[in-house]
Scaffold this active site. Structure first.
Site, PDB file in Angstrom:
ATOM      1  N   LYS A 158      41.252  47.813  38.571  1.00  0.00           N
ATOM      2  CA  LYS A 158      40.430  49.030  38.525  1.00  0.00           C
ATOM      3  C   LYS A 158      41.305  50.270  38.641  1.00  0.00           C
ATOM      4  CE  LYS A 158      37.481  47.852  37.224  1.00  0.00           C
ATOM      5  NZ  LYS A 158      36.954  46.515  37.028  1.00  0.00           N
ATOM      6  N   HIS A 193      57.947  36.629  48.368  1.00  0.00           N
ATOM      7  CA  HIS A 193      58.766  35.993  47.309  1.00  0.00           C
ATOM      8  C   HIS A 193      59.079  36.965  46.185  1.00  0.00           C
ATOM      9  CE1 HIS A 193      58.291  32.171  49.301  1.00  0.00           C
ATOM     10  NE2 HIS A 193      56.990  32.389  49.373  1.00  0.00           N
TER      11      HIS A 193
HETATM   12  C1  F6R Z   1      37.779  45.748  33.391  1.00  0.00           C
HETATM   13  C2  F6R Z   1      37.071  45.338  32.230  1.00  0.00           C
HETATM   14  C3  F6R Z   1      37.684  44.315  31.346  1.00  0.00           C
HETATM   15  C4  F6R Z   1      36.642  43.283  30.950  1.00  0.00           C
HETATM   16  C5  F6R Z   1      37.203  42.309  29.910  1.00  0.00           C
HETATM   17  C6  F6R Z   1      36.217  41.215  29.571  1.00  0.00           C
HETATM   18  O1  F6R Z   1      37.131  46.769  34.072  1.00  0.00           O
HETATM   19  O2  F6R Z   1      35.998  45.804  31.973  1.00  0.00           O
HETATM   20  O3  F6R Z   1      38.781  43.714  31.948  1.00  0.00           O
HETATM   21  O4  F6R Z   1      36.229  42.614  32.101  1.00  0.00           O
HETATM   22  O5  F6R Z   1      37.540  43.016  28.758  1.00  0.00           O
HETATM   23  O6  F6R Z   1      35.047  41.761  29.081  1.00  0.00           O
HETATM   24  P1  F6R Z   1      33.708  40.914  29.019  1.00  0.00           P
HETATM   25  O7  F6R Z   1      33.286  40.664  30.429  1.00  0.00           O
HETATM   26  O8  F6R Z   1      32.740  41.796  28.284  1.00  0.00           O
HETATM   27  O9  F6R Z   1      34.031  39.653  28.308  1.00  0.00           O
END
Ligand code: F6R
Length: 607
Positions: free
Chosen positions: A484, A503
């Site tokens: 995030k 490590h």
């Molecule tokens: C992080 C984020 C991305 C999604 C990833 C998978 O905040 O939003 O890492 O989690 O691109 O996306 P979905 O869940 O739509 O398959």
């Protein structure tokens, strides 16, 4: 990622296309464009930057009732006006917008070049426009069909012909498209969010289908020309006009929505008295559940972290071997698909290309895969056929927050089902069920009193490096906190299992370096404290997320952020909240574009 919108009907197309583009802005993009058919010609505009930049160039737009628009997230070719969509053929009478990637770009480009076509852009899309032209003989539908016979790869596309303003042609292979059927008007989009302003009556196109759109409706055919009897569905009421509801950003709104969104993920599914749970979408009897000998959660990014969290809970509570796998790795390493394994495709959008690729691989090898999906009707939901909708409601901010907690909550419901039919007694099942049931109110309690987030923000905003640490259930939370912060604030950081710090990453710790330690009062606390001492011995600054009332950790922490107490397996649903807030407020302090961070896309529909 890229967005497609198209309109045909009695009303001016231009404002409707711009509106559709605006509604898809949250998906992430770097340029935008549109084309209208008017008096036998095409009128086309495209711009690098925001839809607002494009909108400011449209004052001289003609009165047209048909057009296509696109938001582009660069893959083939840089972020330039020339590379933005729509792309046209040499005569500039056929315009085309495209999501996806054409695999046989090089031979097709070479073939067209040898036939005298000179390319203007570096994109793979442009060749589609030339290919359609090559096959055009007065029939727009046949031209698209014939052109696509030569194409390998993924596409969702919409084609506009200057000579045929009464028709739009669309086709899908691996990249979503939905047709909205309104009152005397028809819209096409890659995202239902762009359709909902017109109608809730929709037809989802399937792979290798072609759609002929007119103001009166849609005629769906296979790419081979056979008629398809597509069902008209009604868009879920979740698809409403997205509003920030008084918050400054969608991300902040979505963080604060979590008491409600988690409640929706649990509602009607937990049976506290029986110490059990029910997930109708899985359609699994206790007999089916006891036959499951391992669980493998596939996902990317935040969804992968949710899958990791759930895998730990499945092993701990149900004593079934479980693990999470990064979908992009899994799909290409010729994975073993055990017959007795249950796979979950964890995806907020249900459109992530890597996750869909992993699903295909499992299905191809005869494995059982179910979806843990937020977007109703998405490709993952349809392809898996069975699964669990997490019901977090549309997530508009690019960075995932409420979808993570809903995914974890939904998979914990599954964990309870799996555990109860194996090794949990009624009392143990009741304890797990009521711990889950209490989570929404505990999340609300934390969000009312989030602790000294501002102190953490001051320490992190100018940091050269931030380390997020956690053990056990808090390890995926550490990964998620770091993800995030990277996404929203672009602050260099990483998440690590706390015991692994010595490590390697410990070398990064300068005096004063912020270390965010996630350490709720679970079985791992004693070991975590030992790691905290190692951090402090290097002069680093300790920001601790811990269980409320834990004096021992409070005494060690430079910044102490308490969260309500809960069962060990449910701690991620609480400990992740301060990390979401820290990322948000650091991003804000650094002036970042919170809801649309640079380079990122909401659903990553290409590999
Ligand atoms: C992080 C984020 C991305 C999604 C990833 C998978 O905040 O939003 O890492 O989690 O691109 O996306 P979905 O869940 O739509 O398959």
């Amino acid at each position: 990622m890229c967005g497609i919108i198209a309109y045909i009907g009695p009303n001016p197309a231009l404002p409707r296309i711009v509106d559709g583009l605006r509604r898809m802005e949250y998906r992430g993009y770097d340029s935008a464009g549109l084309a209208l058919a008017h008096e036998g010609k095409l009128w086309l505009r495209k711009e690098v930057g925001r839809v607002a930049d494009l909108a400011s160039q449209l004052r001289d737009g003609p009165e047209s009732n048909v057009g296509i628009g696109h938001t582009r997230w660069a893959t083939h070719g840089g972020v330039t006006q020339v590379n933005a969509h729509p792309h046209t053929d040499v005569t500039e009478t056929i315009a085309l917008v495209h999501n996806g990637i054409i695999d046989n770009t090089n031979p097709l480009r070479a073939m067209l070049t040898s036939q005298g076509v000179s390319f203007r852009s570096e994109t793979d899309t442009e060749l589609l426009a030339h290919l359609v032209r090559k096959h055009y003989d007065g029939d727009p539908v046949q031209a698209v069909r014939d052109a696509l016979k030569h194409v390998r790869g993924t596409y969702g596309l919409a084609v506009l012909f200057a000579a045929h303003p009464d028709v739009l042609v669309a086709a899908r292979n691996g990249s979503p498209l939905v047709v909205g059927i309104g009152q005397g008007e028809t819209v096409l989009a890659s995202d239902p969010q762009a359709v909902v302003a017109h109608t809730r009556r929709v037809v989802y196109l399937q792979d290798r289908e072609l759609a002929v759109l007119t103001a009166e409706g849609v005629d769906v055919q296979t790419l081979d020309g056979d008629t398809v009897d597509s069902a008209i569905e009604t868009l879920d009421s979740d698809y409403a006009l997205a509003s920030k509801e008084g918050f400054d950003h969608f991300m902040l709104k979505e963080i604060h929505e979590q008491p409600r969104s988690i409640k929706r993920a649990l509602r009607g599914r937990i049976q506290v008295n029986e110490g059990n749970a029910k997930l109708g979408g899985l359609n699994m009897t206790p007999r089916d559940l006891v036959a499951v000998q391992r669980v493998i959660n596939l996902g990317c990014g935040t969804s992968y972290h949710a899958g990791m969290t759930a895998a730990m809970a499945i092993e701990a509570l149900a004593r079934v071997p479980a693990r999470a796998e990064i979908a992009s790795e899994f799909r290409y390493r010729h994975p073993i698909i055990p017959r007795d394994a249950l796979f979950f495709a964890v995806s907020q959008s249900g459109e992530t290309a890597d996750t869909l690729g992993a699903v295909s691989e499992v299905q191809l090898k005869g494995g059982a895969v179910m979806g843990i999906v937020n977007v109703v009707g998405s490709t993952a939901a349809r392809t898996c056929g069975r699964g669990v909708y997490v019901h977090s409601g549309p997530e508009i901010a690019v960075a995932s927050t409420k979808a993570f907690t809903s995914q974890v909550a939904a998979m914990l419901v599954f964990t309870l089902m799996l555990a109860r039919c194996r090794n949990l007694s009624l009392e143990q099942g009741q304890a797990v069920a009521s711990a889950l049931d209490d989570i929404p109110s505990k999340v609300a309690q934390y969000l009312r009193e989030p602790g000294p987030i501002d102190q953490a923000v001051q320490l992190i905003r100018d940091a050269r490096y931030v380390l997020f640490l956690g053990r056990g259930y808090s390890y995926p939370v550490a990964l998620e906190g770091a993800l995030k912060l990277k996404e929203i604030a672009y602050v260099p950081c990483e998440g690590y299992p706390a015991g692994e710090m010595k490590h390697g990453p410990i070398a990064m710790l300068d005096p004063g370096a912020p270390v965010v330690f996630i350490s709720p009062d679970d079985g791992q606390k004693e070991k975590a404290i030992a790691n905290m001492m190692e951090v402090k011995a290097r002069g680093a600054t300790l920001i601790c997320v811990h269980t409320k009332g834990d004096d021992e950790i409070e005494a060690l922490a430079d910044v102490s952020i308490p969260v309500p107490d809960t069962a060990d397996f449910a701690t991620p649903l609480l400990t992740v909240l301060p990390l979401q807030l820290i990322a948000y407020h650091v991003g804000l302090a650094l002036g970042r574009d919170i809801d649309k961070p640079r380079n990122l896309a909401k659903s990553v529909t290409v590999e």
